[in-house]
Design a protein around this motif. Structure first.
Motif, PDB file in Angstrom:
ATOM      1  N   UNK B  96       0.715  -1.159   0.092  1.00 25.78           N
ATOM      2  CA  UNK B  96      -0.016   0.204   0.116  1.00 25.78           C
ATOM      3  C   UNK B  96       0.765   1.025   0.246  1.00 25.78           C
ATOM      4  N   UNK B  97       1.646   1.291   0.719  1.00 21.74           N
ATOM      5  CA  UNK B  97       2.739   2.347   0.853  1.00 21.74           C
ATOM      6  C   UNK B  97       3.385   2.695  -0.460  1.00 21.74           C
ATOM      7  N   UNK B  98       4.026   1.448  -0.901  1.00 18.98           N
ATOM      8  CA  UNK B  98       4.706   1.438  -2.178  1.00 18.98           C
ATOM      9  C   UNK B  98       3.890   2.133  -3.453  1.00 18.98           C
ATOM     10  N   UNK B 100       1.233   4.196  -3.005  1.00 21.37           N
ATOM     11  CA  UNK B 100       0.822   5.368  -2.691  1.00 21.37           C
ATOM     12  C   UNK B 100       2.111   6.279  -2.982  1.00 21.37           C
ATOM     13  N   UNK B 101       3.094   5.867  -2.744  1.00 19.19           N
ATOM     14  CA  UNK B 101       4.591   6.526  -3.088  1.00 19.19           C
ATOM     15  C   UNK B 101       4.573   6.597  -4.611  1.00 19.19           C
ATOM     16  N   UNK B 102       4.469   5.702  -5.276  1.00 21.81           N
ATOM     17  CA  UNK B 102       4.562   5.660  -6.973  1.00 21.81           C
ATOM     18  C   UNK B 102       3.287   6.647  -7.330  1.00 21.81           C
ATOM     19  N   UNK B 103       2.236   6.507  -6.825  1.00 23.26           N
ATOM     20  CA  UNK B 103       1.193   7.472  -6.882  1.00 23.26           C
ATOM     21  C   UNK B 103       1.564   8.889  -7.165  1.00 23.26           C
ATOM     22  N   UNK B 104       1.907   9.334  -5.794  1.00 17.61           N
ATOM     23  CA  UNK B 104       2.530  10.695  -5.748  1.00 17.61           C
ATOM     24  C   UNK B 104       3.534  10.879  -6.433  1.00 17.61           C
ATOM     25  N   UNK B 105       4.380  10.210  -6.870  1.00 19.00           N
ATOM     26  CA  UNK B 105       5.651  10.527  -7.773  1.00 19.00           C
ATOM     27  C   UNK B 105       5.036  10.440  -9.301  1.00 19.00           C
ATOM     28  N   UNK B 107       2.094  11.553  -9.858  1.00 20.57           N
ATOM     29  CA  UNK B 107       1.245  12.620 -10.296  1.00 20.57           C
ATOM     30  C   UNK B 107       2.092  13.994 -10.168  1.00 20.57           C
TER      31      UNK B 107
END
Lengths: 252, 129
Positions: B96-98, B100-105, B107
């Motif tokens: 989940x963390x991974x 979310x991080x990829x999503x933020x990057x 975005x």
């Protein structure tokens, strides 16, 4: 934003690729001032704020102040926010990065000292220590006086860390750091402890063969801050850190 | 074992067995998480059908009443299942963390590209940098 290829130092000299990472969670009131202070000293340095799912206007304030902002969709914690920043810096090809807190606790004038320490190759990672005084006679470097329990914890982890890496470390809990690309690659990977990276990271990095150099910096006491050091958190923190150090030592 | 005990144990055992199989069949329970439950059921059924085995295990572990043996195994299985869940949850948390991080990057990357496209079309691009 490129990894802000231009990094102007005080002499106006163009330098390496550097970036400042600032993890922030609900720092809307402070983040703007922190960014502006950095920009006053280093007008063209890259600033990336990692907004860790803040419920306030952190993102807006940071954008207004002229930083680049990366936003977590929900709160993932300080360590994860840092790592998102590391991964961004890595992708952008940064040669080195600095990291500091978004609450104004870290005096931005020391960014240069930290980055230069890494750049000159004195260490792969430079850790800003509030307990080393740059010059004992200078009145602006008043010794940092943490609350009693916090101080006790700091001394405890300082002793453990120093014993394990067999070198004196005065401030292993400092979040004011700079690192080169080799370290950046390591901390972007899976081994980085994303919950509360702290003294355990120093130990892990030491065991991974990186050189750690402490640099004196100034820190201000954080005001009205509901930090992670409140309520039951310190107990969990103590437990987590001891466990993390223990398994790090067992991992080989 | 008294016949009533045996009937109750068999009913519970078979009931659980069919429930688990049915949940897997309806895709409400993944196969990979069903095996621990099926093992629990098997032990219940073995103990219910084979009383001598239960008595043997009881004397082996030093218990007096066979019911203690059953309780102990039930407890043990619950612990293992909870531990198994903790492992699964840890893995899910990491993923989940991974994500979310990829999503933020991504975005941020998207915003940057978007800005570039907008400015190349001569539009005024809002925001910093």
């Amino acid at each position: 934003m490129k990894c802000l290829g231009k990094w102007l130092n005080k002499e106006g000299r163009l330098d390496h690729h550097a970036l400042i990472l600032i993890p922030a969670y609900n720092e809307g009131e402070r983040i703007g001032r922190v960014i502006r202070e950095i920009k006053d000293i280093f007008p063209s340095i890259g600033i990336l704020v990692i907004d860790d799912g803040s419920k306030d206007d952190t993102k807006l304030r940071a954008l207004e102040a002229g930083a680049q902002v990366i936003s977590h969709p929900f709160n993932l914690g300080y360590g994860t926010a840092l790592q998102t920043g590391y991964r961004y810096a890595l992708r952008k090809g940064c040669e080195e990065i600095a990291q500091m807190d978004g609450d104004g606790q870290h005096d931005p004038t020391f960014i240069e000292t930290l980055l230069n320490t890494v750049r000159r190759g004195e260490g792969d990672i430079a850790v800003g220590s509030r307990f080393l005084t740059p010059g004992p006679t200078r009145p602006e470097y008043l010794p940092y006086r943490p609350p009693f329990l916090r101080k006790l914890g700091m001394i405890f982890f300082r002793t453990i860390t120093s014993m394990i890496i067999r070198r004196k470390v005065t401030d292993p809990t400092s979040g004011y750091q700079a690192m080169n690309r080799k370290v950046l690659e390591w901390v972007s990977g899976e081994k980085f402890p994303t919950d509360y990276p702290d003294a355990d990271v120093i130990i892990m990095l030491h065991r991974a063969g990186f050189r750690i150099k402490e640099v004196p910096v100034r820190m201000f006491p954080s005001k009205d801050k509901k930090s992670m050091h409140s309520g039951w958190k310190p107990v969990y923190y103590l437990f987590k850190m001891l466990l993390s150090i223990l398994v790090t030592l067992m991992r080989k | 074992m008294p016949i009533r005990n045996q009937i109750v144990a068999l009913l519970i055992g078979f009931g659980m067995f069919f429930l688990i199989i049915e949940l897997v069949r309806r895709r409400k329970l993944r196969e990979e998480y069903s095996w621990l439950w099926l093992m629990t059921v098997s032990v219940i059924l073995i103990f219910a059908l084979w009383f001598d085995f239960l008595k043997w295990v009881t004397s082996l572990i030093g218990a007096i009443a066979p019911s203690s043996t059953i309780f102990m195994f039930a407890f043990l299985f619950l612990i293992f299942i909870s531990l198994h869940f903790s492992v699964v949850i840890s893995r899910l948390t990491d993923r989940n963390r991974e994500l979310a991080q990829q999503f933020a990057l991504l975005e941020l990357e998207y915003r940057e590209i978007r800005k570039k496209v907008d400015s190349s079309h001569g539009k005024q691009s809002p925001g910093a940098d």
